[in-house]
Motif scaffolding. Structure first.
Motif, PDB file in Angstrom:
ATOM      1  N   GLU A  25      14.282  20.767   2.622  1.00 30.64           N
ATOM      2  CA  GLU A  25      13.510  21.431   1.570  1.00 30.64           C
ATOM      3  C   GLU A  25      14.249  21.479   0.242  1.00 30.64           C
ATOM      4  O   GLU A  25      13.628  21.549  -0.822  1.00 30.64           O
ATOM      5  CB  GLU A  25      13.168  22.865   1.990  1.00 30.64           C
ATOM      6  CG  GLU A  25      11.990  22.981   2.928  1.00 30.64           C
ATOM      7  CD  GLU A  25      11.643  24.437   3.210  1.00 30.64           C
ATOM      8  OE1 GLU A  25      12.380  25.337   2.720  1.00 30.64           O
ATOM      9  OE2 GLU A  25      10.656  24.676   3.911  1.00 30.64           O
ATOM     10  N   ARG A  69       8.131  15.112   8.334  1.00 31.13           N
ATOM     11  CA  ARG A  69       7.360  16.209   8.925  1.00 31.13           C
ATOM     12  C   ARG A  69       7.103  15.997  10.424  1.00 31.13           C
ATOM     13  O   ARG A  69       6.057  16.363  10.944  1.00 31.13           O
ATOM     14  CB  ARG A  69       6.044  16.423   8.167  1.00 31.13           C
ATOM     15  CG  ARG A  69       6.261  16.767   6.700  1.00 31.13           C
ATOM     16  CD  ARG A  69       4.966  17.170   6.005  1.00 31.13           C
ATOM     17  NE  ARG A  69       5.195  17.463   4.600  1.00 31.13           N
ATOM     18  CZ  ARG A  69       5.665  18.617   4.123  1.00 31.13           C
ATOM     19  NH1 ARG A  69       5.957  19.587   4.961  1.00 31.13           N
ATOM     20  NH2 ARG A  69       5.837  18.800   2.830  1.00 31.13           N
ATOM     21  N   GLY A  86      14.928  21.214   8.786  1.00 28.81           N
ATOM     22  CA  GLY A  86      13.762  21.367   7.929  1.00 28.81           C
ATOM     23  C   GLY A  86      14.087  22.114   6.654  1.00 28.81           C
ATOM     24  O   GLY A  86      13.673  21.719   5.547  1.00 28.81           O
TER      25      GLY A  86
END
Length: 612
Positions: A272, A303, A268
């Motif tokens: 980013e 997501r 994750g």
């Protein structure tokens, strides 16, 4: 005679007209087809001509946030006529060099030449990693301190006079892994716009150094080779961690030290950054070929939970792609295609690499050597169960029965074999493979080794996949187990956080992952599953045991060895949730091969069509 002459003249004119029409049609076809495809992915690009010279400055000291200074080598484009820095601003390519820095070594990677990129309009920076090469300060093995050094070097590189603010990462093995660990600390809107982490695992503990609690030779191999390849600054951490792991401390299990080096769990934060990531791996390397990392990045981008399966039909992004060939560690690299990736994502050039491809996995069949474009992992959503019987692998559960094993090297009474019927047409295994095994032990632990073979009619055999498990660490991390529509395991995952000794004589249900593959089973070939209790000498060389004992086979902690000694195992066939092999088995023509070839800058055949 006149009439004959006129006839010849008319025939000549007719032939000329027909020839002209034919030539016109061929010219029209050639115009419609366009120029011949180039030998690079997409067929429309090739490396630009080198237009710059190379100016090199060695051993520049760059200050990190804690005051430590890191040596770097800077390669910048130069005017060929006078050797002065070239006019203009350029993207930076950064590699962080992990190994001993020898002056005669020449390049940061054997298959990557800084000049190749610099001559085509890039600044190339090779920075030593703290604790290795020319540095003497204590380093960390892919820890937070190391990652923050990477962030500092990225930010420093954008301040160079000729830098345009865009940064790319490149490197193989440790130099691929520190790209990922650094990316996890870069944050959103990072200067890093493109990365090529090559020869990398996803989860160090599960993917590289253990198989379900059984240490691979790579772990003691890393420890013993560290002084020769890393440098003195790295030894203190590795020595402490290795000894702790052999004594059964925290490092023996999937705890905090290993979780810091788990790129799946960091996916994750890596996503980013916004960087476009090309994972470049090999089937013959240790681990799962980067497939778990690919799935985690795709999940993070949409997501979804990073540990979830990426079933067929899931949304995927061309920003995260995987090149997976049939080669080993550090092999199969091509700086030409790497340049193409950087031209696409750092310079915004239209190179023929699709930024929105629907098939971001480019993987090679290990038998046919064909390249296939795929999208997801698992690659198929239809699994076929073959059930263990008395020496057989059958489509239906077999009558109740038992097989016996003892804990010993491969040999008499230390291996069981189960064979399928010959396949009457070509089939393909595509993805992770799972085993469910019901077994009991005479003592408080077990060790099982699984090898899946392809047996040909002429008697030859080839290893398709393998896996191991330590019984005291078999407890599943159920939330991360992938199952098919029947509830059978597709990609099991053990918790590996602690040991729980077994109850002697009690039947335990094990679910074990065998490494994923793309493998064509030719007509009249059979599958054979071999279950043994431990590897042989060839697979796991000798390593010293803590306390002075020696063990042949994959290294074991003393308390584990004591629980295993003298073990007798009973394998149960048939019954509820019977012992089985669960296979991603599809027709060999399920996926179409794509155009492939060897680019002029490459040593291996690579895929030349990456999908639209």
């Amino acid at each position: 005679m006149l009439s004959i002459s006129r006839a010849v003249t008319r025939l000549t004119i007719a032939i000329a007209i027909l020839s002209s029409i034919h030539m016109g049609c061929e010219a029209a076809k050639a115009k419609e087809a366009g120029p011949a495809a180039t030998p690079y992915p997409g067929g429309k690009w090739k490396p630009p001509s080198p237009v710059y010279g190379v100016s090199v400055t060695k051993s520049v000291l760059v200050t990190m946030r804690d005051g430590v200074r890191i040596p770097v080598d800077i390669y910048v484009p130069a005017d060929k006529a006078n050797g002065k820095p070239a006019k203009g601003r350029f993207p930076v390519i950064l590699t962080r060099f992990w190994y001993q820095k020898m002056e005669e070594e020449g390049t940061p990677l054997s298959d990557i030449d800084p000049a190749f990129f610099v001559e085509r309009g890039y600044i190339f920076i090779s920075a030593d990693v703290r604790g290795t090469g020319r540095t003497t300060d204590p380093g960390t093995y892919l820890g937070e301190r190391d990652a923050l050094d990477g962030v500092d070097l990225v930010n420093w590189s954008t301040t160079l006079p000729a830098a345009n603010g865009a940064v790319g990462f490149v490197g193989c093995s440790a130099m691929g892994q520190n790209q990922l660990s650094t990316a996890a600390f870069l944050g959103p809107k990072s200067p890093v716009k493109a990365m090529i982490p090559a020869c990398v695992p996803a989860d160090q503990y599960r993917d590289t150094y253990t198989e379900n609690g059984v240490w691979r030779p790579t772990w003691p191999g890393l420890f013993m080779s560290a002084p020769a390849i890393f440098g003195s600054g790295m030894i203190s951490e590795l020595s402490k961690t290795y000894v702790e792991s052999m004594r059964g401390g925290e490092a023996a299990f999937d705890g905090d030290w290993w979780s810091q080096r788990n790129f799946v769990m960091q996916a994750g934060r890596i996503v980013e950054t916004g960087a476009a990531i090309l994972i470049w791996n090999g089937w013959q390397d240790v681990g799962f070929g980067g497939l778990e990392l690919y799935a985690a990045l795709q999940n993070a981008a949409s997501r979804s939970a990073v540990t979830a399966p990426l079933w067929p039909g899931s949304a995927v992004s061309g920003r995260y792609q995987l090149l997976l060939g049939d080669w080993g560690h550090g092999e199969g690299l091509d700086q030409g295609v790497m340049l193409q990736w950087f031209e696409t994502w750092l310079k915004g050039a239209e190179t023929g690499l699709s930024r929105s491809t629907k098939t971001p996995i480019h993987a090679q069949d290990r038998v046919t050597k064909d390249w296939l474009n795929l999208a997801t992992y698992p690659m198929v959503d239809r699994y076929t169960g073959l059930y263990l019987g008395a020496g057989t692998l059958s489509p239906k559960p077999q009558p109740m029965g038992r097989g016996k094993l003892r804990w010993d090297f491969p040999g008499e009474d230390s291996a069981l074999e189960f064979s399928s019927q010959p396949f009457f047409r070509a089939m393909r295994l595509a993805g992770p493979i799972a085993v469910r095994l019901n077994a009991a032990s005479s003592n408080t632990d077990t060790q099982f080794r699984f090898q899946l073979f392809d047996d040909a009619p002429d008697g030859s055999t080839a290893l398709i996949s393998h896996g191991m498990i330590l019984g005291s660490m078999h407890e599943l991390n159920e939330k991360n187990v992938w199952r098919d529509k029947k509830g059978n395991p597709v990609r099991p995952q053990s918790l590996l956080r602690y040991e729980t000794p077994l109850e002697p004589g009690a039947t335990v249900r094990y679910e074990i992952l065998l490494e994923p593959t793309l493998w064509t089973i030719r007509p009249n070939h059979q599958l054979r599953l071999e279950i043994s209790s431990r590897p042989g000498h060839r697979d796991c060389p000798m390593f010293p045991m803590i306390g002075g004992r020696r063990d042949t086979g994959c290294i074991l902690r003393r308390n584990v060895r004591e629980r295993l000694d003298g073990g007798r195992y009973t394998i149960t066939y048939g019954g509820e949730r019977a012992s089985m092999l669960n296979l991603p088995l599809v027709s060999a023509d399920e996926f179409r091969p794509v155009r492939s070839g060897t680019p002029p800058t490459a040593k291996n055949v690579l895929p030349l069509d990456w999908g639209l």
